[in-house]
Design a protein around this motif. Structure first.
Motif, PDB file in Angstrom:
ATOM      1  N   ASP A  14     101.344  11.838  63.616  1.00 60.42           N
ATOM      2  CA  ASP A  14     100.034  11.819  62.967  1.00 60.42           C
ATOM      3  C   ASP A  14      99.475  10.405  62.894  1.00 60.42           C
ATOM      4  N   LEU A  15     100.330   9.416  62.642  1.00 61.81           N
ATOM      5  CA  LEU A  15      99.851   8.042  62.612  1.00 61.81           C
ATOM      6  C   LEU A  15      99.264   7.642  63.962  1.00 61.81           C
ATOM      7  N   ASP A  16      99.883   8.084  65.049  1.00 60.42           N
ATOM      8  CA  ASP A  16      99.356   7.754  66.373  1.00 60.42           C
ATOM      9  C   ASP A  16      97.974   8.361  66.570  1.00 60.42           C
ATOM     10  N   MET A  17      97.780   9.603  66.121  1.00 63.15           N
ATOM     11  CA  MET A  17      96.449  10.197  66.221  1.00 63.15           C
ATOM     12  C   MET A  17      95.451   9.459  65.340  1.00 63.15           C
ATOM     13  N   ILE A  18      95.859   9.109  64.126  1.00 57.60           N
ATOM     14  CA  ILE A  18      94.966   8.432  63.186  1.00 57.60           C
ATOM     15  C   ILE A  18      94.480   7.102  63.764  1.00 57.60           C
ATOM     16  N   ILE A  19      95.402   6.316  64.304  1.00 61.06           N
ATOM     17  CA  ILE A  19      95.015   5.028  64.878  1.00 61.06           C
ATOM     18  C   ILE A  19      94.198   5.228  66.150  1.00 61.06           C
ATOM     19  N   GLY A  20      94.539   6.219  66.946  1.00 59.75           N
ATOM     20  CA  GLY A  20      93.749   6.511  68.136  1.00 59.75           C
ATOM     21  C   GLY A  20      92.321   6.896  67.797  1.00 59.75           C
ATOM     22  N   LEU A  21      92.136   7.595  66.687  1.00 63.92           N
ATOM     23  CA  LEU A  21      90.807   8.050  66.279  1.00 63.92           C
ATOM     24  C   LEU A  21      90.007   6.986  65.549  1.00 63.92           C
ATOM     25  N   PHE A  22      90.666   6.263  64.646  1.00 70.19           N
ATOM     26  CA  PHE A  22      89.945   5.428  63.692  1.00 70.19           C
ATOM     27  C   PHE A  22      90.260   3.936  63.782  1.00 70.19           C
ATOM     28  N   GLY A  23      91.237   3.554  64.597  1.00 67.63           N
ATOM     29  CA  GLY A  23      91.630   2.162  64.683  1.00 67.63           C
ATOM     30  C   GLY A  23      92.632   1.788  63.607  1.00 67.63           C
ATOM     31  N   ALA A  24      92.799   0.494  63.386  1.00 68.52           N
ATOM     32  CA  ALA A  24      93.773   0.013  62.404  1.00 68.52           C
ATOM     33  C   ALA A  24      93.225   0.175  60.994  1.00 68.52           C
ATOM     34  N   PRO A  25      93.999   0.711  60.069  1.00 68.37           N
ATOM     35  CA  PRO A  25      93.520   0.863  58.691  1.00 68.37           C
ATOM     36  C   PRO A  25      93.442  -0.485  57.983  1.00 68.37           C
ATOM     37  N   SER A  26      92.561  -0.566  56.993  1.00 63.34           N
ATOM     38  CA  SER A  26      92.444  -1.792  56.206  1.00 63.34           C
ATOM     39  C   SER A  26      93.462  -1.842  55.079  1.00 63.34           C
ATOM     40  N   GLY A  27      94.027  -0.698  54.719  1.00 63.21           N
ATOM     41  CA  GLY A  27      95.031  -0.650  53.666  1.00 63.21           C
ATOM     42  C   GLY A  27      95.924   0.572  53.816  1.00 63.21           C
ATOM     43  N   VAL A  28      97.158   0.449  53.359  1.00 64.99           N
ATOM     44  CA  VAL A  28      98.130   1.548  53.436  1.00 64.99           C
ATOM     45  C   VAL A  28      98.881   1.622  52.118  1.00 64.99           C
ATOM     46  N   SER A  29      98.972   2.809  51.542  1.00 62.86           N
ATOM     47  CA  SER A  29      99.813   3.032  50.362  1.00 62.86           C
ATOM     48  C   SER A  29     100.600   4.312  50.572  1.00 62.86           C
ATOM     49  N   VAL A  32     101.289   9.451  52.623  1.00 59.77           N
ATOM     50  CA  VAL A  32     100.677   8.163  52.963  1.00 59.77           C
ATOM     51  C   VAL A  32      99.161   8.280  52.868  1.00 59.77           C
ATOM     52  N   VAL A  33      98.531   7.224  52.352  1.00 60.71           N
ATOM     53  CA  VAL A  33      97.068   7.141  52.320  1.00 60.71           C
ATOM     54  C   VAL A  33      96.643   5.911  53.110  1.00 60.71           C
ATOM     55  N   TYR A  34      95.768   6.128  54.088  1.00 63.72           N
ATOM     56  CA  TYR A  34      95.229   5.049  54.914  1.00 63.72           C
ATOM     57  C   TYR A  34      93.777   4.809  54.536  1.00 63.72           C
ATOM     58  N   GLU A  35      93.432   3.567  54.303  1.00 61.62           N
ATOM     59  CA  GLU A  35      92.070   3.199  53.932  1.00 61.62           C
ATOM     60  C   GLU A  35      91.298   2.715  55.151  1.00 61.62           C
ATOM     61  N   PHE A  36      90.083   3.273  55.313  1.00 57.53           N
ATOM     62  CA  PHE A  36      89.168   2.829  56.352  1.00 57.53           C
ATOM     63  C   PHE A  36      87.812   2.542  55.713  1.00 57.53           C
ATOM     64  N   ASP A  37      86.900   2.037  56.483  1.00 59.21           N
ATOM     65  CA  ASP A  37      85.584   1.683  55.954  1.00 59.21           C
ATOM     66  C   ASP A  37      84.815   2.945  55.580  1.00 59.21           C
ATOM     67  N   GLY A  38      84.743   3.254  54.296  1.00 60.11           N
ATOM     68  CA  GLY A  38      83.960   4.390  53.819  1.00 60.11           C
ATOM     69  C   GLY A  38      84.702   5.694  53.704  1.00 60.11           C
ATOM     70  N   PHE A  39      85.977   5.747  54.072  1.00 61.98           N
ATOM     71  CA  PHE A  39      86.733   6.994  53.934  1.00 61.98           C
ATOM     72  C   PHE A  39      88.230   6.713  53.912  1.00 61.98           C
ATOM     73  N   THR A  40      88.985   7.695  53.502  1.00 56.42           N
ATOM     74  CA  THR A  40      90.444   7.604  53.509  1.00 56.42           C
ATOM     75  C   THR A  40      91.022   8.733  54.346  1.00 56.42           C
ATOM     76  N   VAL A  41      92.220   8.508  54.837  1.00 55.32           N
ATOM     77  CA  VAL A  41      92.970   9.527  55.566  1.00 55.32           C
ATOM     78  C   VAL A  41      94.306   9.706  54.860  1.00 55.32           C
ATOM     79  N   LYS A  42      94.593  10.937  54.485  1.00 53.98           N
ATOM     80  CA  LYS A  42      95.852  11.251  53.822  1.00 53.98           C
ATOM     81  C   LYS A  42      96.771  11.953  54.819  1.00 53.98           C
TER      82      LYS A  42
END
Length: 321
Positions: free
Chosen positions: A181-196, A213-223
């Motif tokens: 899932d992380l590979d898809m997330i980065i492929g879709l949205f690029g590098a996250p600005s924050g990870v928790s 895991v929660v990934y922070e991007f500009d204007g949205f999050t991916v769980k």
């Protein structure tokens, strides 16, 4: 025509071999490398010459020009390094390495030898991912507001000798399961600005059974969640993307796009060619499309969809989970 040395004859090695048999116009498996009688017997059943080292196989079959590595994760670094030392291109199953420093060294060595090193992240080559990529990039339904990915499995029993539950050998949940899932997330949205993240385990287990895991991007999050669960749950891999004007849901068997104007769209994710896997995934076109694409990339100067910086960024994140 690629002449392939298949390194690793476990479940994923068999998946690659079966699919490569359907790609004979592009490649042929010339020999196999493994350890022990079980691997030797598998090689015999495939009518493949069997060796216990990459060096011995290449010496006996100098026509080999591609090494396909499907061994357990902790062997990837040594296998890739050995294959590159003989100036052979390499395809390596995920994870490429168990830490980012090793990943960097492996890519650097590939450049030094003038060979190509491709990380095999199968989901990037699936129809499901391609549909999702079009939805995200197309902008038809507005901006992404939120996304979630879930990948859950009963505690795996297929790994020999318990290596999967040894962090030094598998990287556990992050490197074995969540990496998809992380590979898809980065492929879709690029590098996250924050990870928790947080992980949970039973007091009777010495490894984490559940990861969130929660990934922070500009204007949205991916769980995202991943689990090796102490329950007889069917393997589950689903996602949901909330857009401004639609919600896209992958149920595991179909994709439904529910639009603001009341429509329900079901993009075609069928495969023209499916192959039995022999592992805990039904017959699919995933691996056929992945291997066909990787062979086409190697036959050209095209960049692989999974880029070097993405692989390294994923390893950097996985190290922290």
């Amino acid at each position: 025509m690629r002449k392939i040395l298949l390194v690793g004859l476990g479940g994923m090695g068999k998946v690659h071999y079966i699919n490569l048999q359907s790609l004979k116009e592009k490649a042929v498996v010339a020999a196999a490398v493994g350890k022990g009688e079980g691997d030797r017997e598998t090689a015999v059943s495939f009518s493949l010459p069997f060796y216990e080292s990459i060096g011995d196989a290449v010496a006996s079959h100098p026509e080999i020009n591609l090494v396909d590595i499907t061994t357990p994760s902790f062997l990837h670094k040594a296998n890739v390094t050995e294959a590159l030392s003989f100036s052979r291109d390499v395809i390596c199953e995920k994870p490429l390495a168990l830490n980012s420093a090793d990943g960097r060294r492996m890519f650097a060595y590939a450049r030094e030898t003038g060979c190509r090193l491709l990380a095999a992240h199968v989901l990037r080559y699936t129809n499901e991912y391609r549909v999702l990529r079009r939805l995200v990039d197309g902008g038809e339904y507005g901006r992404v507001l939120d996304a979630s990915f879930s990948r859950l499995s009963q505690v795996p029993s297929w790994a020999k000798d318990g290596w999967l539950f040894d962090k030094s050998k598998s990287g556990l949940l992050p490197f074995d399961l969540h990496i998809h899932d992380l590979d898809m997330i980065i492929g879709l949205f690029g590098a996250p600005s924050g990870v928790s993240s947080y992980a949970r385990r039973s007091p009777f287990k010495d490894y984490d059974e559940y990861l969130h895991v929660v990934y922070e991007f500009d204007g949205f999050t991916v769980k995202a969640e991943a689990g090796w669960l102490n329950a007889a749950i069917p393997f589950t891999a689903v996602w949901r993307i909330v857009f401004e004007n639609a919600v896209a849901v992958n149920t595991g068997s179909e994709i439904c796009v529910y639009t603001a104007d009341g429509k329900t769209l079901k993009p075609d994710i069928s495969y023209k060619f499916t192959v039995s896997t022999g592992i805990n995934i039904p017959a699919t076109g995933w691996y056929y499309q992945e291997l066909e694409s990787l062979l086409d990339i190697l036959a050209s100067s095209k960049e692989a969809p999974v880029k070097e910086w993405e692989v390294i960024k994923e390893l950097e994140i996985l190290e922290t989970l």
